[in-house]
Design a protein around this motif. Sequence first.
Motif, mmCIF file in Angstrom:
data_model
loop_
_atom_site.group_PDB
_atom_site.id
_atom_site.type_symbol
_atom_site.label_atom_id
_atom_site.label_comp_id
_atom_site.label_asym_id
_atom_site.label_seq_id
_atom_site.Cartn_x
_atom_site.Cartn_y
_atom_site.Cartn_z
ATOM 1 N N ARG A 66 0.849 -1.182 0.000
ATOM 2 C CA ARG A 66 0.000 0.000 0.000
ATOM 3 C C ARG A 66 0.890 1.240 0.000
ATOM 4 N NH1 ARG A 66 -2.329 3.890 3.217
ATOM 5 N NH2 ARG A 66 -4.480 4.381 2.718
ATOM 6 N N SER A 67 0.432 2.277 -0.699
ATOM 7 C CA SER A 67 1.134 3.552 -0.743
ATOM 8 C C SER A 67 0.115 4.679 -0.717
ATOM 9 C CB SER A 67 1.969 3.650 -2.026
ATOM 10 O OG SER A 67 2.542 4.937 -2.160
ATOM 11 N N THR A 68 0.519 5.807 -0.175
ATOM 12 C CA THR A 68 -0.342 6.988 -0.231
ATOM 13 C C THR A 68 0.135 7.969 -1.289
ATOM 14 O OG1 THR A 68 0.952 8.064 1.503
ATOM 15 C CG2 THR A 68 -1.019 6.835 2.195
ATOM 16 N N ASP A 69 1.352 7.730 -1.834
ATOM 17 C CA ASP A 69 1.918 8.692 -2.781
ATOM 18 C C ASP A 69 2.537 8.064 -4.034
ATOM 19 O OD1 ASP A 69 4.214 7.509 -1.781
ATOM 20 O OD2 ASP A 69 4.923 9.298 -0.741
ATOM 21 N N LEU A 70 2.456 6.756 -4.187
ATOM 22 C CA LEU A 70 3.037 6.015 -5.306
ATOM 23 C C LEU A 70 4.567 6.067 -5.338
ATOM 24 C CD1 LEU A 70 0.528 6.860 -8.187
ATOM 25 C CD2 LEU A 70 0.732 4.715 -6.909
ATOM 26 N N VAL A 71 5.174 6.547 -4.266
ATOM 27 C CA VAL A 71 6.634 6.580 -4.169
ATOM 28 C C VAL A 71 7.102 5.603 -3.096
ATOM 29 C CG1 VAL A 71 8.649 8.026 -3.653
ATOM 30 C CG2 VAL A 71 6.745 8.968 -4.982
ATOM 31 N N SER A 72 6.582 5.753 -1.899
ATOM 32 C CA SER A 72 6.926 4.869 -0.780
ATOM 33 C C SER A 72 5.864 3.788 -0.653
ATOM 34 C CB SER A 72 6.995 5.666 0.521
ATOM 35 O OG SER A 72 7.964 6.678 0.428
ATOM 36 N N TRP A 73 6.298 2.535 -0.567
ATOM 37 C CA TRP A 73 5.381 1.406 -0.469
ATOM 38 C C TRP A 73 5.609 0.653 0.829
ATOM 39 C CZ3 TRP A 73 1.469 0.592 -3.871
ATOM 40 C CH2 TRP A 73 1.507 1.335 -5.047
ATOM 41 N N GLU A 74 4.510 0.240 1.454
ATOM 42 C CA GLU A 74 4.549 -0.534 2.686
ATOM 43 C C GLU A 74 3.960 -1.916 2.408
ATOM 44 O OE1 GLU A 74 2.279 -0.561 7.028
ATOM 45 O OE2 GLU A 74 1.715 0.896 5.502
ATOM 46 N N VAL A 75 4.671 -2.961 2.780
ATOM 47 C CA VAL A 75 4.146 -4.323 2.639
ATOM 48 C C VAL A 75 3.101 -4.532 3.720
ATOM 49 C CG1 VAL A 75 4.683 -6.775 2.715
ATOM 50 C CG2 VAL A 75 6.304 -5.185 1.663
ATOM 51 N N ILE A 76 1.870 -4.869 3.302
ATOM 52 C CA ILE A 76 0.808 -5.085 4.286
ATOM 53 C C ILE A 76 0.468 -6.558 4.460
ATOM 54 C CG2 ILE A 76 -0.158 -2.763 4.063
ATOM 55 C CD1 ILE A 76 -2.385 -4.017 2.306
ATOM 56 N N LEU A 77 0.762 -7.369 3.445
ATOM 57 C CA LEU A 77 0.584 -8.822 3.540
ATOM 58 C C LEU A 77 1.650 -9.507 2.701
ATOM 59 C CD1 LEU A 77 -3.267 -9.518 3.227
ATOM 60 C CD2 LEU A 77 -1.856 -9.716 5.261
ATOM 61 N N THR A 78 2.090 -10.664 3.181
ATOM 62 C CA THR A 78 3.062 -11.481 2.452
ATOM 63 C C THR A 78 2.589 -12.927 2.476
ATOM 64 O OG1 THR A 78 4.864 -10.059 3.192
ATOM 65 C CG2 THR A 78 5.473 -12.214 2.366
ATOM 66 N N SER A 79 2.697 -13.595 1.335
ATOM 67 C CA SER A 79 2.419 -15.025 1.253
ATOM 68 C C SER A 79 3.627 -15.683 0.593
ATOM 69 C CB SER A 79 1.166 -15.294 0.429
ATOM 70 O OG SER A 79 1.001 -16.687 0.220
ATOM 71 N N THR A 80 4.189 -16.675 1.266
ATOM 72 C CA THR A 80 5.366 -17.377 0.745
ATOM 73 C C THR A 80 4.990 -18.818 0.433
ATOM 74 O OG1 THR A 80 6.806 -15.959 2.066
ATOM 75 C CG2 THR A 80 7.761 -18.008 1.252
ATOM 76 N N ASN A 81 5.341 -19.258 -0.773
ATOM 77 C CA ASN A 81 5.099 -20.639 -1.199
ATOM 78 C C ASN A 81 3.639 -21.070 -1.064
ATOM 79 O OD1 ASN A 81 7.769 -21.172 -1.994
ATOM 80 N ND2 ASN A 81 8.343 -21.564 0.130
ATOM 81 N N GLY A 82 2.728 -20.154 -1.371
ATOM 82 C CA GLY A 82 1.305 -20.480 -1.369
ATOM 83 C C GLY A 82 0.666 -20.590 -0.001
#
Length: 122
Positions: A66-82
């Motif tokens: 998620r980003s509020t400015d299209l420059v800095s991005w924050e990972v809000i969810l991660t899924s590894t290997n399904g």
Amino acid sequence: MAENLTPDQLADPDLTAPYADANGNGIENLTEYAVGGDQPLRLSSSLELVASLNSRATGVNVLIERSTDLVSWEVILTSTNGQAPNGTASYAETIQGDLREVLISVNAQNGRGFYRLRVLQL
């Protein structure tokens, strides 16, 4: 993908490489593999972001950001290997066969927000 390609096409890395786009729809093969199709993210009618994840996809890390400015991005969810996702976002999930449908709550009170899904090969 293999069932839809000829032997010559399967031997062509321009079609079958992870970052290639075999069907020309603008979505890389690795992303289509990780999400089980060609719709990485979509918005539901109840302001939830929906991500489909292939629960059998190995060797990939799926990041929803998620980003509020299209420059800095924050990972809000991660899924590894399904596997089931984890992170800071509030979500619900349903499983239908090999697909995980992840419904991410989008908080309208936070104002403008941009979301993206990235797939990284492990």
